[in-house]
Design an enzyme around this catalytic site. Sequence first.
Site, PDB file in Angstrom:
ATOM      1  N   GLU A 140      -9.829  -3.817  -6.194  1.00 36.86           N
ATOM      2  CA  GLU A 140      -9.335  -2.641  -5.473  1.00 36.86           C
ATOM      3  C   GLU A 140      -9.587  -1.332  -6.212  1.00 36.86           C
ATOM      4  O   GLU A 140      -9.413  -1.252  -7.429  1.00 36.86           O
ATOM      5  CB  GLU A 140      -7.827  -2.758  -5.238  1.00 36.86           C
ATOM      6  CG  GLU A 140      -7.409  -3.917  -4.378  1.00 36.86           C
ATOM      7  CD  GLU A 140      -5.952  -3.811  -3.987  1.00 36.86           C
ATOM      8  OE1 GLU A 140      -5.537  -2.726  -3.510  1.00 36.86           O
ATOM      9  OE2 GLU A 140      -5.223  -4.792  -4.161  1.00 36.86           O
ATOM     10  N   SER A 167       0.831  -1.200   0.000  1.00 38.53           N
ATOM     11  CA  SER A 167       0.000   0.000   0.000  1.00 38.53           C
ATOM     12  C   SER A 167       0.874   1.263   0.000  1.00 38.53           C
ATOM     13  O   SER A 167       1.689   1.455  -0.898  1.00 38.53           O
ATOM     14  CB  SER A 167      -0.966  -0.041   1.188  1.00 38.53           C
ATOM     15  OG  SER A 167      -1.987   0.909   1.064  1.00 38.53           O
ATOM     16  N   HIS A 197      -7.724  -5.345  -1.047  1.00 42.44           N
ATOM     17  CA  HIS A 197      -6.492  -4.641  -0.701  1.00 42.44           C
ATOM     18  C   HIS A 197      -5.664  -5.421   0.322  1.00 42.44           C
ATOM     19  O   HIS A 197      -6.147  -5.778   1.385  1.00 42.44           O
ATOM     20  CB  HIS A 197      -6.840  -3.263  -0.141  1.00 42.44           C
ATOM     21  CG  HIS A 197      -5.677  -2.335  -0.014  1.00 42.44           C
ATOM     22  ND1 HIS A 197      -4.899  -1.965  -1.091  1.00 42.44           N
ATOM     23  CD2 HIS A 197      -5.151  -1.687   1.069  1.00 42.44           C
ATOM     24  CE1 HIS A 197      -3.963  -1.124  -0.688  1.00 42.44           C
ATOM     25  NE2 HIS A 197      -4.086  -0.960   0.620  1.00 42.44           N
TER      26      HIS A 197
END
Length: 308
Positions: free
Chosen positions: A249, A154, A279
């Site tokens: 996502e 991320s 995610h």
Amino acid sequence: MRENEASIQGRVVRDLIAHVTSDLAIGKKIKNGELRKGIGNAEPPWKCPDCFRMTAIETEHFQMEYLESKEKPNTQKVILQLHGGGYIGAMRNSYRTFAGLYNEVSHGMSVLTPDYRVAPEYPYPAALEDAFTAYSYLLEQGWYAEQIIFAGDSAGGGLAMALCHYLKDKGLPLPCGIVAMSPWTDLTLSGESYDTNYERDPLFGKTRDSMIYNKDYIGDEDPMNAYISPLFGDFRDFPPMLIQVGSYEMLLSDSVSVAAKAREQGVKVRLSIYDGMFHIFQMAAKMLPESKRAWVEIGKFIDILTND
């Protein structure tokens, strides 16, 4: 590369996440990062497995953790892990578990994880400065750049690429490879998947009041700055990259766009889109077929970097 449709287990977990985040009592806190900000303080102390040795390293502004194998350590390379959390969430136990998984799939490589400073108290460039400090620490310990692998999920995946842009601009040596899980590479949120996956992303979908819309890290800076949104940087001379992302996502475009741009500029990129995944599904470790397969893929990528 694109994996097949999600497994039954994957769909169950995906639907469970969607159900939990749709609950009005806690869903908003999950989506906007409020729970993520405080989870580190609420967690029980992490118990290091007997097969590892964990060393805390203090720097001027933050702490780092160095995980190494007690038995048969692999000293060919070392992994610098940059954790996720939207630049507002600090270190937590799941990343200590990640460090153990990186160690396992790399056949014993040590993992350095900085608990870098986060917003709103420490906006950009604090995270980048701390990531650079962690990289410099490894060099000071005698590691060569070609022995260092950047890994991040991320925001941490985007930070790994941002750090590479910074190193290249400063004329400093780059790592030998990057592993990026669902990297957040475009903080302008301009990718098409922010709209096309708006209804089906189980973690961030169906609201604009979520962690990915938080501007605390950016502050008054230009979100198109490559050190904030690495998508807008120059990828020429970057090391090989493995990028993994789920097809559900909202951040899907961040991976697809950066992979396409890097390839056009001559970088070796493996982009793996796991259909139906959410995610950072890799946090399921070996409990889901998709996450298990993702970690196997990471191990193979590290093997290639080691044997090149």
